[in-house]
Enzyme design. Structure first.
Site, mmCIF file in Angstrom:
data_model
loop_
_atom_site.group_PDB
_atom_site.id
_atom_site.type_symbol
_atom_site.label_atom_id
_atom_site.label_comp_id
_atom_site.label_asym_id
_atom_site.label_seq_id
_atom_site.Cartn_x
_atom_site.Cartn_y
_atom_site.Cartn_z
ATOM 1 N N VAL A 126 0.832 -1.202 0.000
ATOM 2 C CA VAL A 126 0.000 0.000 0.000
ATOM 3 C C VAL A 126 0.869 1.257 0.000
ATOM 4 O O VAL A 126 0.387 2.352 -0.298
ATOM 5 C CB VAL A 126 -0.957 0.001 1.217
ATOM 6 C CG1 VAL A 126 -0.245 0.471 2.490
ATOM 7 C CG2 VAL A 126 -2.195 0.857 0.950
ATOM 8 N N SER A 127 2.144 1.113 0.304
ATOM 9 C CA SER A 127 3.070 2.242 0.410
ATOM 10 C C SER A 127 3.831 2.455 -0.893
ATOM 11 O O SER A 127 4.640 1.614 -1.285
ATOM 12 C CB SER A 127 4.069 1.983 1.547
ATOM 13 O OG SER A 127 5.201 2.820 1.422
ATOM 14 N N PRO A 128 3.616 3.593 -1.584
ATOM 15 C CA PRO A 128 4.348 3.850 -2.823
ATOM 16 C C PRO A 128 5.837 4.070 -2.584
ATOM 17 O O PRO A 128 6.663 3.691 -3.424
ATOM 18 C CB PRO A 128 3.677 5.102 -3.381
ATOM 19 C CG PRO A 128 3.094 5.791 -2.183
ATOM 20 C CD PRO A 128 2.685 4.690 -1.258
ATOM 21 N N SER B 213 7.563 2.568 -0.415
ATOM 22 C CA SER B 213 8.140 1.232 -0.265
ATOM 23 C C SER B 213 8.459 0.624 -1.628
ATOM 24 O O SER B 213 9.460 -0.085 -1.785
ATOM 25 C CB SER B 213 7.172 0.311 0.494
ATOM 26 O OG SER B 213 7.075 0.665 1.852
#
EC number: 2.5.1.18
Length: 227
Positions: free
Chosen positions: A13-15, A17
């Site tokens: 969900v983390s861009p 990341s």
């Protein structure tokens, strides 16, 4: 010289990341390191650490959009914003996806190429082609594109619902919290028996200095010369 162990705690969900993930995967055979992919649940880290998502602060949200556009171009990652970022980040979330990746990791005993491929396909769905990552059919499609057989995908979807996998994801998330995580990506460099903790996808130059390696830019096969 012994290889350095680098752990990457992440959530699809983390861009940010995704950006950190791609850079570290590119450096797998450039730096003298063993890369360990550690899928975890960002929602749990945010809640337990008392952090707030950047998008919850209007000015941070505006900056984040432009920042991601610049970084995507700089790092050559096909990142595009979803049409409904609030729904993606806060309504749907990533728990089902991270349990699925955890199931892949549990079954893959030799290396982490399948974990890498499945994670990348899920990132592409959410942060490139604006597709769902919550429904079983979505996870199945990502698994197939990552190279899994249809039989294997069904096995992993079932495994992802088991208590063992739910507990494993909780355990990995707790390990990130034990390193004082407050968000992702969280990168742990183990050097001389001591863990060095880095947050974010913009600390690679400092990381290289700390582990005694050379930083060649986000695309090490295409270093940019500065005269």
């Amino acid at each position: 010289m012994s290889r350095k162990v680098i752990e990457l705690f992440y959530d699809v969900v983390s861009p940010y990341s995704w950006l950190g993930f791609e850079v570290l995967c590119r450096y797998r055979n450039v730096w003298n390191m063993e890369l360990k992919l550690r899928p975890a649940f960002l929602g749990g880290v945010m809640q337990e650490s008392g952090n707030r998502p950047p998008a919850m602060v209007p000015n941070k949200g505006l900056y984040m959009k432009e920042d991601l556009n610049r970084l995507a171009s700089f790092m050559n990652v096909p990142l595009r914003h979803p049409s409904d970022p609030f729904g993606v980040l806060f309504t749907k979330g990533s728990l089902a996806a991270m349990r699925f990746i955890t199931a892949v990791a549990e079954k893959e005993k030799d290396g982490n190429r399948l974990v890498e491929n499945v994670s990348r396909e899920l990132w592409k769905r959410i942060w490139s082609t604006d597709q769902d990552i919550c429904e079983p059919a979505s996870l199945s499609e990502a698994g197939l594109k990552a190279g899994l057989s249809s039989i294997k995908v069904e096995e992993l979807l079932s495994l992802a619902q088991s208590q063992a996998i739910k507990d494993k994801l909780k355990q990995t998330t707790q390990e990130a919290l034990d390193y004082k995580a407050f968000g992702f990506p969280l990168i742990i460099c183990h050097v001389n028996g001591k863990p060095q903790v880095f947050f974010g996808s913009d600390r690679f130059e400092l990381m290289a200095h700390c582990i005694g390696e050379k930083w060649l830019g986000p695309q090490p096969d295409k270093p940019t010369a500065h005269l």
